[in-house]
Design a protein around this motif. Structure first.
Motif, mmCIF file in Angstrom:
data_model
loop_
_atom_site.group_PDB
_atom_site.id
_atom_site.type_symbol
_atom_site.label_atom_id
_atom_site.label_comp_id
_atom_site.label_asym_id
_atom_site.label_seq_id
_atom_site.Cartn_x
_atom_site.Cartn_y
_atom_site.Cartn_z
ATOM 1 N N MET A 1 0.849 -1.195 0.000
ATOM 2 C CA MET A 1 0.000 0.000 0.000
ATOM 3 C C MET A 1 0.886 1.247 0.000
ATOM 4 N N GLU A 2 0.575 2.201 -0.848
ATOM 5 C CA GLU A 2 1.313 3.459 -0.883
ATOM 6 C C GLU A 2 0.808 4.348 0.251
ATOM 7 N N LEU A 3 1.704 4.735 1.138
ATOM 8 C CA LEU A 3 1.331 5.503 2.317
ATOM 9 C C LEU A 3 1.584 6.997 2.101
ATOM 10 N N THR A 4 0.574 7.791 2.398
ATOM 11 C CA THR A 4 0.708 9.242 2.291
ATOM 12 C C THR A 4 0.529 9.939 3.636
ATOM 13 N N ASP A 5 -0.290 9.356 4.507
ATOM 14 C CA ASP A 5 -0.616 9.982 5.791
ATOM 15 C C ASP A 5 0.119 9.349 6.965
ATOM 16 N N VAL A 6 0.800 8.246 6.708
ATOM 17 C CA VAL A 6 1.451 7.482 7.771
ATOM 18 C C VAL A 6 2.869 7.116 7.342
ATOM 19 N N ILE A 7 3.788 7.164 8.288
ATOM 20 C CA ILE A 7 5.141 6.655 8.074
ATOM 21 C C ILE A 7 5.238 5.319 8.802
ATOM 22 N N TYR A 8 5.632 4.289 8.089
ATOM 23 C CA TYR A 8 5.698 2.946 8.659
ATOM 24 C C TYR A 8 7.107 2.403 8.513
ATOM 25 N N GLU A 9 7.729 2.064 9.653
ATOM 26 C CA GLU A 9 9.107 1.585 9.657
ATOM 27 C C GLU A 9 9.212 0.308 10.483
ATOM 28 N N LYS A 10 10.056 -0.594 10.032
ATOM 29 C CA LYS A 10 10.324 -1.824 10.779
ATOM 30 C C LYS A 10 11.829 -2.003 10.934
ATOM 31 N N LYS A 11 12.261 -2.233 12.171
ATOM 32 C CA LYS A 11 13.693 -2.392 12.418
ATOM 33 C C LYS A 11 13.910 -3.165 13.710
ATOM 34 N N ASN A 12 14.699 -4.208 13.630
ATOM 35 C CA ASN A 12 15.115 -4.981 14.807
ATOM 36 C C ASN A 12 13.943 -5.435 15.670
ATOM 37 N N GLY A 13 12.884 -5.895 15.012
ATOM 38 C CA GLY A 13 11.747 -6.447 15.740
ATOM 39 C C GLY A 13 10.716 -5.431 16.187
ATOM 40 N N ILE A 14 10.957 -4.149 15.897
ATOM 41 C CA ILE A 14 10.036 -3.087 16.306
ATOM 42 C C ILE A 14 9.397 -2.459 15.077
#
Length: 266
Positions: A1-14
């Motif tokens: 999904m292309e996100l415009t209103d939300v920043i979504y990050e995944k790193k080291n289990g979080i």
């Protein structure tokens, strides 16, 4: 999904989910809610993710609820989008997703947590707040309400009297006041908020994921019946948004004047 209103990050289990509409104090519209649901579900499906952090972009706001300028005052007063049981927002789905994801969710409240934004932090598992965070409700001021988790579950956290005060008076509370009433777990300086949230997430990641999952299910079980109340709440809200009384609250907000609800008491 292309996100415009939300920043979504995944790193080291979080997984870190950031509401990214700082220009409107991170108020949400239909698109925002859909992106939040997608992000939480992605974190749910990723077995490498053990904790989710929810926060807001910038230093002023965590989330201030529904963006009043996104309401469709021409076609029925609900939010633009056409989803969410008639109000244009899939809030019921988002609330259930945050509660049901089998991983702890930490709210990192970096500023105003007001209205629907206040409800979001309430239903997260843990809340860490910056020293400048402010908490409160505005629904009755703008012709709206959350008669589900936003009120019923809130009362379980802070007690009936305090929950009624929060909704009836629509005042704002400091981080210290919120901690005193049981809404906040920890208060930290603003420049330490994200780091402390990550530190807590790292501590949680060291624990058994299965144990955490079933503990969350156990904690949720006692208040699971609120889901039925939420359905009634959202259904009634869809009808309420089609009234002149609700419209008065929205129009007063947009026109930056006090709302006049006196004519609806006749």
């Amino acid at each position: 999904m292309e996100l415009t209103d939300v920043i979504y990050e995944k790193k080291n289990g979080i997984a870190k989910i950031t509401i990214n509409r700082p220009q409107v104090y991170n108020a949400f519209r239909g698109q925002t809610i859909q992106e939040l649901i997608w992000s939480f579900r992605d974190a749910w499906d990723d077995n490498q993710i053990g904790v989710v952090i929810l926060t807001g972009a910038g230093e002023k706001a965590f989330c201030t609820g529904g963006d009043q300028k996104q309401k469709d005052n021409e076609g029925g007063y609900g939010y633009n989008g056409g989803l969410g049981g008639g109000i244009g927002l899939e809030l019921e789905t988002l609330h259930q997703t945050i509660r049901n994801i089998p991983k702890p969710v930490i709210a990192a409240v970096n500023g105003f947590a007001i209205g629907g934004g206040h409800v979001l932090h309430v239903i997260c598992d843990l809340t860490i707040a910056s020293e400048t965070a402010k908490f409160g409700q505005v629904g009755p001021k703008v012709g709206s309400y959350d008669a589900g988790f936003g009120s019923t579950y809130l009362a379980r956290l802070v007690g009936e009297k305090k929950a009624r005060e929060i909704w009836y008076l629509c005042e704002q509370y400091t981080a210290e006041e919120a901690k005193e009433m049981g809404l906040v777990n920890k208060i930290v300086p603003g420049n330490q908020l994200q780091q402390v949230a990550e530190d807590w997430a790292i501590k949680i990641l060291a624990k058994s994921p299965t144990a955490l999952k079933f503990l969350k299910y156990s904690f949720n079980a006692d208040s699971a019946s609120i889901q039925g109340i939420t359905q009634l709440s959202m259904g009634s809200l869809a009808m309420f948004y089609n009234t002149d009384e609700s419209a008065e609250g929205v129009n007063a907000f947009l026109e930056k004047r006090p709302a006049d609800f006196s004519k609806f008491r006749k």
